[in-house]
Design a protein around this motif. Structure first.
Motif, mmCIF file in Angstrom:
data_model
loop_
_atom_site.group_PDB
_atom_site.id
_atom_site.type_symbol
_atom_site.label_atom_id
_atom_site.label_comp_id
_atom_site.label_asym_id
_atom_site.label_seq_id
_atom_site.Cartn_x
_atom_site.Cartn_y
_atom_site.Cartn_z
ATOM 1 N N SER A 63 0.828 -1.211 0.000
ATOM 2 C CA SER A 63 0.000 0.000 0.000
ATOM 3 C C SER A 63 0.859 1.256 0.000
ATOM 4 O O SER A 63 0.500 2.254 -0.643
ATOM 5 N N VAL A 64 1.994 1.227 0.679
ATOM 6 C CA VAL A 64 2.898 2.383 0.671
ATOM 7 C C VAL A 64 3.497 2.563 -0.720
ATOM 8 O O VAL A 64 3.587 3.689 -1.235
ATOM 9 N N LEU A 65 3.892 1.471 -1.364
ATOM 10 C CA LEU A 65 4.443 1.556 -2.712
ATOM 11 C C LEU A 65 3.403 2.045 -3.713
ATOM 12 O O LEU A 65 3.717 2.815 -4.617
ATOM 13 N N LYS A 90 1.694 6.338 -7.180
ATOM 14 C CA LYS A 90 0.638 7.241 -7.628
ATOM 15 C C LYS A 90 1.141 8.687 -7.616
ATOM 16 O O LYS A 90 0.831 9.468 -8.517
ATOM 17 N N ASP A 91 1.967 9.033 -6.618
ATOM 18 C CA ASP A 91 2.551 10.374 -6.573
ATOM 19 C C ASP A 91 3.493 10.612 -7.741
ATOM 20 O O ASP A 91 3.681 11.742 -8.180
ATOM 21 N N ARG A 92 4.098 9.548 -8.254
ATOM 22 C CA ARG A 92 5.037 9.665 -9.365
ATOM 23 C C ARG A 92 4.379 9.454 -10.727
ATOM 24 O O ARG A 92 5.046 9.450 -11.737
ATOM 25 N N GLY A 93 3.080 9.214 -10.748
ATOM 26 C CA GLY A 93 2.365 9.109 -12.011
ATOM 27 C C GLY A 93 2.222 7.698 -12.541
ATOM 28 O O GLY A 93 1.885 7.508 -13.706
ATOM 29 N N PHE A 94 2.463 6.693 -11.730
ATOM 30 C CA PHE A 94 2.293 5.301 -12.137
ATOM 31 C C PHE A 94 1.142 4.677 -11.374
ATOM 32 O O PHE A 94 0.825 5.083 -10.264
ATOM 33 N N ASP A 95 0.538 3.666 -11.976
ATOM 34 C CA ASP A 95 -0.469 2.862 -11.294
ATOM 35 C C ASP A 95 -0.026 1.420 -11.407
ATOM 36 O O ASP A 95 -0.067 0.833 -12.495
ATOM 37 N N ALA A 111 10.491 1.132 -16.141
ATOM 38 C CA ALA A 111 11.107 2.276 -15.470
ATOM 39 C C ALA A 111 12.203 1.817 -14.514
ATOM 40 O O ALA A 111 13.230 2.482 -14.371
ATOM 41 N N ALA A 112 12.010 0.674 -13.872
ATOM 42 C CA ALA A 112 13.020 0.164 -12.944
ATOM 43 C C ALA A 112 14.237 -0.373 -13.685
ATOM 44 O O ALA A 112 15.351 -0.349 -13.150
ATOM 45 N N ARG A 113 14.051 -0.854 -14.914
ATOM 46 C CA ARG A 113 15.197 -1.364 -15.680
ATOM 47 C C ARG A 113 16.139 -0.245 -16.107
ATOM 48 O O ARG A 113 17.323 -0.482 -16.317
ATOM 49 N N ASP A 114 15.608 0.955 -16.247
ATOM 50 C CA ASP A 114 16.452 2.120 -16.520
ATOM 51 C C ASP A 114 17.004 2.603 -15.178
ATOM 52 O O ASP A 114 16.387 3.380 -14.475
ATOM 53 N N MET A 158 14.611 9.230 -10.025
ATOM 54 C CA MET A 158 13.241 9.312 -9.548
ATOM 55 C C MET A 158 13.179 9.104 -8.045
ATOM 56 O O MET A 158 12.396 9.743 -7.345
ATOM 57 N N CYS A 159 14.044 8.237 -7.523
ATOM 58 C CA CYS A 159 14.053 7.972 -6.084
ATOM 59 C C CYS A 159 14.698 9.111 -5.310
ATOM 60 O O CYS A 159 14.272 9.437 -4.213
ATOM 61 N N VAL A 160 15.722 9.718 -5.863
ATOM 62 C CA VAL A 160 16.477 10.735 -5.130
ATOM 63 C C VAL A 160 15.817 12.091 -5.216
ATOM 64 O O VAL A 160 15.714 12.811 -4.232
ATOM 65 N N THR A 161 15.309 12.476 -6.383
ATOM 66 C CA THR A 161 14.814 13.836 -6.564
ATOM 67 C C THR A 161 13.418 14.037 -5.995
ATOM 68 O O THR A 161 13.032 15.158 -5.713
#
Length: 105
Positions: free
Chosen positions: A65-67, A72-77, A88-91, A98-101
């Protein structure tokens, strides 16, 4: 301010919640980049594809649920765009940025 807030601010360290969120995203990226027959990947696919009803009462806060809310905040479902999240994770460079910024809290 309390004495411990002044002391922690003076050390130039990140908040614990930010460190936990960053570690959570690093682990999530490792799972998404793993092979499809890895136990963690199979459990994630099952959790995403499973449409079970939960228990009565307040929903428990768990890792999935946290993920979901972070994605959702980053625009993915994750429920409908699981393949897009995996791409996105393979890049790795894009995933790391995306994780840092992103401001977690």
């Amino acid at each position: 301010k309390q004495w411990y807030q002044r002391r922690v601010r003076g050390c130039n360290t990140a908040h614990l919640s930010e460190r936990v969120a960053r570690a959570r995203w690093k682990m999530f990226g490792h799972i998404l980049r793993s092979q499809t027959n890895a136990p963690a990947m199979m459990a994630l696919k099952f959790a995403v594809s499973c449409d079970m009803r939960g228990r009565r009462g307040r929903h428990q806060t768990n890792l999935l649920s946290v993920l979901k809310s972070d994605l959702k905040d980053r625009g993915f479902d994750i429920m409908s765009d699981f393949d897009a999240v995996m791409e996105a994770a393979r890049d790795r460079v894009g995933w790391r940025s995306m994780c840092v910024t992103h401001q977690f809290f």
